[in-house]
Design a protein around this motif. Structure first.
Motif, PDB file in Angstrom:
ATOM      1  N   LYS A   1      -5.074  -3.421  -9.512  1.00  0.00           N
ATOM      2  CA  LYS A   1      -6.095  -3.699  -8.499  1.00  0.00           C
ATOM      3  C   LYS A   1      -6.600  -2.417  -7.851  1.00  0.00           C
ATOM      4  O   LYS A   1      -7.749  -2.331  -7.430  1.00  0.00           O
ATOM      5  N   ARG A   2      -5.698  -1.429  -7.777  1.00  0.00           N
ATOM      6  CA  ARG A   2      -6.013  -0.170  -7.105  1.00  0.00           C
ATOM      7  C   ARG A   2      -6.335   0.953  -8.095  1.00  0.00           C
ATOM      8  O   ARG A   2      -6.426   2.109  -7.716  1.00  0.00           O
ATOM      9  N   ASN A   3      -6.497   0.579  -9.362  1.00  0.00           N
ATOM     10  CA  ASN A   3      -6.811   1.551 -10.423  1.00  0.00           C
ATOM     11  C   ASN A   3      -5.773   2.668 -10.523  1.00  0.00           C
ATOM     12  O   ASN A   3      -6.124   3.827 -10.761  1.00  0.00           O
ATOM     13  N   VAL A   4      -4.506   2.319 -10.331  1.00  0.00           N
ATOM     14  CA  VAL A   4      -3.409   3.275 -10.470  1.00  0.00           C
ATOM     15  C   VAL A   4      -2.750   3.030 -11.823  1.00  0.00           C
ATOM     16  O   VAL A   4      -2.358   1.911 -12.141  1.00  0.00           O
TER      17      VAL A   4
ATOM     18  N   GLU B   1       0.826  -1.209   0.000  1.00  0.00           N
ATOM     19  CA  GLU B   1       0.000   0.000   0.000  1.00  0.00           C
ATOM     20  C   GLU B   1       0.862   1.262   0.000  1.00  0.00           C
ATOM     21  O   GLU B   1       0.606   2.212  -0.751  1.00  0.00           O
ATOM     22  N   ILE B   2       1.888   1.267   0.822  1.00  0.00           N
ATOM     23  CA  ILE B   2       2.782   2.426   0.899  1.00  0.00           C
ATOM     24  C   ILE B   2       3.523   2.612  -0.415  1.00  0.00           C
ATOM     25  O   ILE B   2       3.619   3.731  -0.938  1.00  0.00           O
ATOM     26  N   ALA B   3       4.029   1.517  -0.963  1.00  0.00           N
ATOM     27  CA  ALA B   3       4.773   1.586  -2.227  1.00  0.00           C
ATOM     28  C   ALA B   3       3.888   2.094  -3.358  1.00  0.00           C
ATOM     29  O   ALA B   3       4.316   2.942  -4.154  1.00  0.00           O
ATOM     30  N   VAL B   4       2.659   1.604  -3.432  1.00  0.00           N
ATOM     31  CA  VAL B   4       1.730   2.056  -4.477  1.00  0.00           C
ATOM     32  C   VAL B   4       1.447   3.547  -4.312  1.00  0.00           C
ATOM     33  O   VAL B   4       1.466   4.299  -5.288  1.00  0.00           O
TER      34      VAL B   4
END
Length: 80
Positions: free
Chosen positions: A57-60, A24-27
């Motif tokens: 998965k996180r739409n990034v 999460e932090i890296a994304v």
């Protein structure tokens, strides 16, 4: 530089594992352009493909601009 320590209680409250929190932090750092793709995947402990899957998965979106494209074209010209 000091290591970051996240208390186990905080992880329990977040209902996440240390590895998931690192992802999460890296994304987030990649999405805010504080880390490159290579730096972020290394922080997350993932391969390039696996990190890209986590981004999806996180739409990034993958950051790829005209400068990156021009660099790729120059690199490809060396193959001729």
């Amino acid at each position: 530089m000091e290591d970051l320590i996240i208390p186990a209680k905080t992880l329990e409250q977040l209902k996440t594992s240390p590895s998931e929190l690192l992802i999460e932090i890296a994304v987030h750092l990649y999405d805010t352009e504080k880390l490159s793709m290579g730096q972020a995947k290394k922080l997350a402990g993932l391969t390039q493909i696996d990190f890209q899957k986590e981004l999806a998965k996180r739409n990034v979106c993958i950051k790829y601009d005209i400068e990156d494209f021009e660099t790729d074209l120059k690199n490809l010209s060396f193959l001729d």
